[in-house]
Design a protein around this motif. Structure first.
Motif, mmCIF file in Angstrom:
data_model
loop_
_atom_site.group_PDB
_atom_site.id
_atom_site.type_symbol
_atom_site.label_atom_id
_atom_site.label_comp_id
_atom_site.label_asym_id
_atom_site.label_seq_id
_atom_site.Cartn_x
_atom_site.Cartn_y
_atom_site.Cartn_z
ATOM 1 N N ALA A 27 21.562 -18.423 9.085
ATOM 2 C CA ALA A 27 22.274 -19.483 8.364
ATOM 3 C C ALA A 27 23.304 -18.923 7.386
ATOM 4 O O ALA A 27 24.368 -19.519 7.198
ATOM 5 N N LEU A 28 23.024 -17.788 6.785
ATOM 6 C CA LEU A 28 23.906 -17.266 5.732
ATOM 7 C C LEU A 28 24.932 -16.248 6.217
ATOM 8 O O LEU A 28 25.884 -15.947 5.506
ATOM 9 N N GLN A 29 24.778 -15.727 7.410
ATOM 10 C CA GLN A 29 25.665 -14.657 7.866
ATOM 11 C C GLN A 29 27.015 -15.192 8.326
ATOM 12 O O GLN A 29 27.100 -16.156 9.080
ATOM 13 N N ASP A 30 28.071 -14.544 7.866
ATOM 14 C CA ASP A 30 29.434 -14.856 8.298
ATOM 15 C C ASP A 30 29.632 -14.232 9.677
ATOM 16 O O ASP A 30 29.471 -13.029 9.855
ATOM 17 N N ARG A 31 29.987 -15.028 10.673
ATOM 18 C CA ARG A 31 30.092 -14.542 12.054
ATOM 19 C C ARG A 31 31.293 -13.623 12.277
ATOM 20 O O ARG A 31 31.352 -12.905 13.273
ATOM 21 N N GLU A 32 32.254 -13.627 11.372
ATOM 22 C CA GLU A 32 33.434 -12.775 11.535
ATOM 23 C C GLU A 32 33.274 -11.422 10.847
ATOM 24 O O GLU A 32 33.683 -10.404 11.382
ATOM 25 N N THR A 33 32.706 -11.430 9.656
ATOM 26 C CA THR A 33 32.621 -10.181 8.880
ATOM 27 C C THR A 33 31.214 -9.598 8.833
ATOM 28 O O THR A 33 31.034 -8.471 8.387
ATOM 29 N N GLU A 38 26.757 -17.127 0.012
ATOM 30 C CA GLU A 38 25.748 -17.445 -0.991
ATOM 31 C C GLU A 38 25.000 -18.724 -0.618
ATOM 32 O O GLU A 38 23.824 -18.873 -0.909
ATOM 33 N N HIS A 39 25.689 -19.651 0.021
ATOM 34 C CA HIS A 39 25.106 -20.941 0.368
ATOM 35 C C HIS A 39 25.331 -21.216 1.856
ATOM 36 O O HIS A 39 26.204 -20.641 2.481
ATOM 37 N N CYS A 40 24.573 -22.145 2.396
ATOM 38 C CA CYS A 40 24.697 -22.493 3.810
ATOM 39 C C CYS A 40 25.918 -23.345 4.107
ATOM 40 O O CYS A 40 26.257 -23.553 5.255
ATOM 41 N N GLU A 50 22.935 -11.321 -1.673
ATOM 42 C CA GLU A 50 22.329 -11.693 -0.402
ATOM 43 C C GLU A 50 22.271 -10.504 0.552
ATOM 44 O O GLU A 50 21.318 -10.332 1.307
ATOM 45 N N GLU A 51 23.299 -9.655 0.512
ATOM 46 C CA GLU A 51 23.279 -8.451 1.347
ATOM 47 C C GLU A 51 22.164 -7.510 0.911
ATOM 48 O O GLU A 51 21.475 -6.921 1.738
ATOM 49 N N ALA A 52 21.955 -7.385 -0.393
ATOM 50 C CA ALA A 52 20.885 -6.528 -0.900
ATOM 51 C C ALA A 52 19.514 -7.079 -0.520
ATOM 52 O O ALA A 52 18.613 -6.318 -0.155
ATOM 53 N N MET A 56 16.526 -5.350 1.536
ATOM 54 C CA MET A 56 15.175 -5.272 0.977
ATOM 55 C C MET A 56 14.153 -5.848 1.960
ATOM 56 O O MET A 56 13.055 -5.304 2.119
ATOM 57 N N GLN A 57 14.503 -6.919 2.653
ATOM 58 C CA GLN A 57 13.584 -7.485 3.641
ATOM 59 C C GLN A 57 13.353 -6.505 4.800
ATOM 60 O O GLN A 57 12.224 -6.389 5.295
#
Length: 164
Positions: A27-33, A38-40, A50-52, A56-57
């Motif tokens: 849901a949060l990942q940008d498909r281009e970059t 930060e939000h959906c 969010e990248e960090a 961590m996950q």
């Protein structure tokens, strides 16, 4: 910022952890970059927080400190240990010292060699069979078939699970 993903993992609810991980990141990942929003709803792109958390996950999937015990591979998908595959971590840092381990599906069994910091009281290694089978024999530690986990005392060793 509810960390229910972490709660699932600590309670041993791997399927729920993975469901949260994949849904959240899709849901949060940008498909281009391939960075994260930060939000959906497309507000505030390229967020380092969010990248960090994504990184961590991934770390929690591979290793997680629980008091003076280290949990290895607690959150990995079963497919990561399909026949011929392996997972290897070298000199990663944790609160309990540096750690290295290698888990593989070879010769019809799952095995893991590990070396962790001297501060570790024990190591719990989850070795899930790709088809959900339970091991019939275990060497190198005490096997719990319900959690697919081997408890090892000490900071180095080798665990082998055999299946029929």
């Amino acid at each position: 910022y509810s960390r229910h993903d972490y709660a699932h993992l600590v309670r041993g609810e791997t399927k729920l952890f993975l469901k949260t991980f994949y849904i959240q990141n899709a849901a949060l990942q940008d498909r281009e970059t391939y960075s994260f929003w930060e939000h959906c709803y497309g507000e505030s792109e390229h967020k380092t927080h969010e990248e960090a958390w994504f990184l961590m996950q991934i770390r929690w999937m591979l290793y997680l400190e629980q008091g003076d015990t280290l949990a290895l591979l607690r959150g990995i998908p079963r497919d990561w240990l399909a026949p011929g595959r392996h997972i290897e971590v070298n000199q990663a840092k944790s609160r309990l010292g540096a750690l290295s381990f290698r888990a593989a599906n070879e010769n019809g069994g799952l095995n893991c060699t590990f070396k962790v910091g001297a501060e570790v009281a024990g190591v719990r290694i989850r070795l899930p069979h790709p088809n959900g089978k339970k091991a019939v024999r275990c060497s190198g530690g005490q096997y719990d078939p319900d959690s697919e986990t081997v408890l090892c005392v000490g900071n180095s060793g080798k665990v082998t699970l055999e299946f029929e």
